[in-house]
Scaffold this motif. Structure first.
Motif, PDB file in Angstrom:
ATOM      1  N   MET A  73       0.845  -1.192   0.000  1.00 15.27           N
ATOM      2  CA  MET A  73       0.000   0.000   0.000  1.00 15.27           C
ATOM      3  C   MET A  73       0.882   1.244   0.000  1.00 15.27           C
ATOM      4  N   LYS A  74       0.655   2.129  -0.955  1.00 15.84           N
ATOM      5  CA  LYS A  74       1.494   3.322  -1.083  1.00 15.84           C
ATOM      6  C   LYS A  74       1.095   4.365  -0.047  1.00 15.84           C
ATOM      7  N   LEU A  75       2.093   4.903   0.663  1.00 19.82           N
ATOM      8  CA  LEU A  75       1.829   5.931   1.656  1.00 19.82           C
ATOM      9  C   LEU A  75       1.459   7.243   0.978  1.00 19.82           C
ATOM     10  N   LEU A  76       0.475   7.915   1.546  1.00 15.89           N
ATOM     11  CA  LEU A  76       0.118   9.233   1.032  1.00 15.89           C
ATOM     12  C   LEU A  76       1.243  10.218   1.308  1.00 15.89           C
ATOM     13  N   ARG A  77       1.518  11.076   0.349  1.00 17.92           N
ATOM     14  CA  ARG A  77       2.493  12.141   0.515  1.00 17.92           C
ATOM     15  C   ARG A  77       1.826  13.471   0.195  1.00 17.92           C
ATOM     16  N   ASP A  78       2.413  14.557   0.633  1.00 14.86           N
ATOM     17  CA  ASP A  78       1.842  15.873   0.367  1.00 14.86           C
ATOM     18  C   ASP A  78       1.837  16.129  -1.144  1.00 14.86           C
ATOM     19  N   SER A  79       0.737  16.680  -1.654  1.00 13.79           N
ATOM     20  CA  SER A  79       0.590  16.851  -3.106  1.00 13.79           C
ATOM     21  C   SER A  79       1.370  18.041  -3.651  1.00 13.79           C
ATOM     22  N   GLN A  80       1.805  18.943  -2.783  1.00  9.39           N
ATOM     23  CA  GLN A  80       2.527  20.137  -3.242  1.00  9.39           C
ATOM     24  C   GLN A  80       4.027  20.068  -2.972  1.00  9.39           C
ATOM     25  N   LEU A  81       4.422  19.376  -1.920  1.00  7.59           N
ATOM     26  CA  LEU A  81       5.834  19.350  -1.527  1.00  7.59           C
ATOM     27  C   LEU A  81       6.185  17.976  -0.994  1.00  7.59           C
ATOM     28  N   THR A  82       7.252  17.401  -1.512  1.00 13.78           N
ATOM     29  CA  THR A  82       7.769  16.133  -1.011  1.00 13.78           C
ATOM     30  C   THR A  82       9.111  16.384  -0.335  1.00 13.78           C
ATOM     31  N   LEU A  83       9.191  16.075   0.949  1.00 11.09           N
ATOM     32  CA  LEU A  83      10.449  16.219   1.671  1.00 11.09           C
ATOM     33  C   LEU A  83      11.297  14.984   1.381  1.00 11.09           C
ATOM     34  N   LEU A  84      12.471  15.201   0.802  1.00 15.16           N
ATOM     35  CA  LEU A  84      13.314  14.104   0.331  1.00 15.16           C
ATOM     36  C   LEU A  84      14.352  13.657   1.356  1.00 15.16           C
ATOM     37  N   TRP A  85      14.889  14.637   2.084  1.00  9.87           N
ATOM     38  CA  TRP A  85      16.090  14.354   2.880  1.00  9.87           C
ATOM     39  C   TRP A  85      16.280  15.488   3.874  1.00  9.87           C
ATOM     40  N   THR A  86      16.847  15.167   5.010  1.00 12.65           N
ATOM     41  CA  THR A  86      17.235  16.201   5.961  1.00 12.65           C
ATOM     42  C   THR A  86      18.439  15.707   6.755  1.00 12.65           C
ATOM     43  N   VAL A  93      26.728  25.167  13.069  1.00  9.77           N
ATOM     44  CA  VAL A  93      25.754  24.081  13.175  1.00  9.77           C
ATOM     45  C   VAL A  93      24.579  24.424  12.264  1.00  9.77           C
ATOM     46  N   THR A  94      24.184  23.483  11.402  1.00 15.57           N
ATOM     47  CA  THR A  94      23.118  23.746  10.440  1.00 15.57           C
ATOM     48  C   THR A  94      22.090  22.622  10.424  1.00 15.57           C
ATOM     49  N   LEU A  95      20.893  22.978   9.979  1.00 19.96           N
ATOM     50  CA  LEU A  95      19.900  21.989   9.586  1.00 19.96           C
ATOM     51  C   LEU A  95      19.694  22.154   8.087  1.00 19.96           C
ATOM     52  N   ASP A  96      19.624  21.041   7.382  1.00 19.24           N
ATOM     53  CA  ASP A  96      19.560  21.059   5.922  1.00 19.24           C
ATOM     54  C   ASP A  96      18.346  20.244   5.470  1.00 19.24           C
ATOM     55  N   PHE A  97      17.515  20.835   4.613  1.00 17.63           N
ATOM     56  CA  PHE A  97      16.329  20.155   4.096  1.00 17.63           C
ATOM     57  C   PHE A  97      16.351  20.189   2.571  1.00 17.63           C
ATOM     58  N   LYS A  98      16.135  19.051   1.947  1.00 14.91           N
ATOM     59  CA  LYS A  98      16.017  18.987   0.492  1.00 14.91           C
ATOM     60  C   LYS A  98      14.627  18.457   0.153  1.00 14.91           C
ATOM     61  N   PHE A  99      13.969  19.140  -0.771  1.00 13.99           N
ATOM     62  CA  PHE A  99      12.568  18.843  -1.041  1.00 13.99           C
ATOM     63  C   PHE A  99      12.255  19.092  -2.507  1.00 13.99           C
TER      64      PHE A  99
END
Length: 287
Positions: free
Chosen positions: A1-14, A78-84
């Motif tokens: 069963m495929k998990l629902l993801r946000d239709s406008q933004l997909t968070l790929l990595w952090t 120190v950083t936080l990094d998000f790729k989407f």
């Protein structure tokens, strides 16, 4: 069963990444995703195409796909990094049209740390959080951060879950949580009978003022452990506790003493937290 993801933004990595003085990420572009870099502490220089600007503590930097960018650190950072990935063309056009860097108000920093921590916990124990809830939350923070006109009030402490910020007693405790605060002092400061103050506060929050103060202090202390390298004794002092009391209350709440609580999160520094199975991150850090 495929998990629902946000239709406008997909968070790929952090990831949380700590950079040493002099390290840098060389000029590069992303062909199919965007990136948000949040500087929790430290400083340096960042380039967007031909534009260079200072990289400052408490700021966020947006690198849209197709735009060459690089950054280097002139001090320990120190950083936080998000790729989407943005699937909404209107949202992508909007982000591309505004200034690519912004001061993070305290509410934005608290939320971004929350989405990182939820991603880490989800990676360690899949199913703990629904990916869509993380993505929707991150999307809301991103829009609020980049569209902010300065109307959000910042302060030394803003945390998810504390929604009673309009209450003057709550506001006072958030501003002075590191100081000695007693029921008698609050009663005198606000001109209320102590019993009336407790009832009034409990009706609004479900806690007594001193219980609420403990929650503020505990959340702030946990944040210091998670995102700084301050000594544990200094963390305790900064929230108005002795080290012994801090150790006791943190172990009671989390099952771990401060040193182990910090270690449980520090071992994730520099590690990829992948939220999209097919995403592969390419590191370009030059020491």
């Amino acid at each position: 069963m495929k998990l629902l993801r946000d239709s406008q933004l997909t968070l790929l990595w952090t990831a949380r990444i700590d950079y040493s003085k002099g390290s840098q990420v060389e000029p590069h572009t992303h062909s199919d995703y965007d990136q948000l870099l949040v500087v929790l502490s430290g400083h340096g220089k960042v380039t967007f195409g031909q534009q260079e600007c200072d990289m400052q503590e408490g700021h966020a930097y947006l690198f849209m796909k197709g735009i060459s960018h690089s950054f280097r650190f002139t001090g320990q950072s120190v950083t936080l990094d998000f790729k989407f990935r943005l699937a909404d063309p209107e949202m992508a056009d909007y982000f591309s049209s505004i200034q690519p860097f912004s001061l993070c108000e305290s509410i934005h920093l608290a939320e971004l740390k929350q989405w990182y921590k939820m991603s880490l916990l989800q990676a360690r124990k899949p199913g703990r959080f629904h990916p869509m809830s993380i993505e929707a939350g991150f999307k809301g923070t991103l829009v609020s951060l980049l569209a902010s006109n300065g109307s959000i009030q910042s302060g030394p402490y803003t945390e998810l879950g504390f929604k009673e910020s309009n209450d003057p007693i709550v506001h006072y405790m958030k501003m002075h949580f590191a100081e000695k605060i007693t029921l008698g002092m609050l009663s005198k400061h606000f001109g209320f009978n102590p019993n009336y103050l407790i009832k009034r506060f409990f009706d609004k929050t479900g806690m007594t003022p001193i219980q609420y103060l403990q929650e503020i202090r505990l959340e702030k202390a946990k944040e210091y452990l998670e995102f700084t390298d301050l000594p544990i004794s200094e963390v305790a002092e900064m929230v108005g506790w002795t080290q012994a009391y801090f150790s006791k209350i943190l172990k009671k709440r989390t099952g771990l003493p401060p040193s182990q609580y910090r270690d449980s999160l520090l071992n994730a520094i520099g590690q990829d937290i992948i939220l999209e199975e097919n995403f592969s991150n390419v590191w370009r850090i030059v020491p």
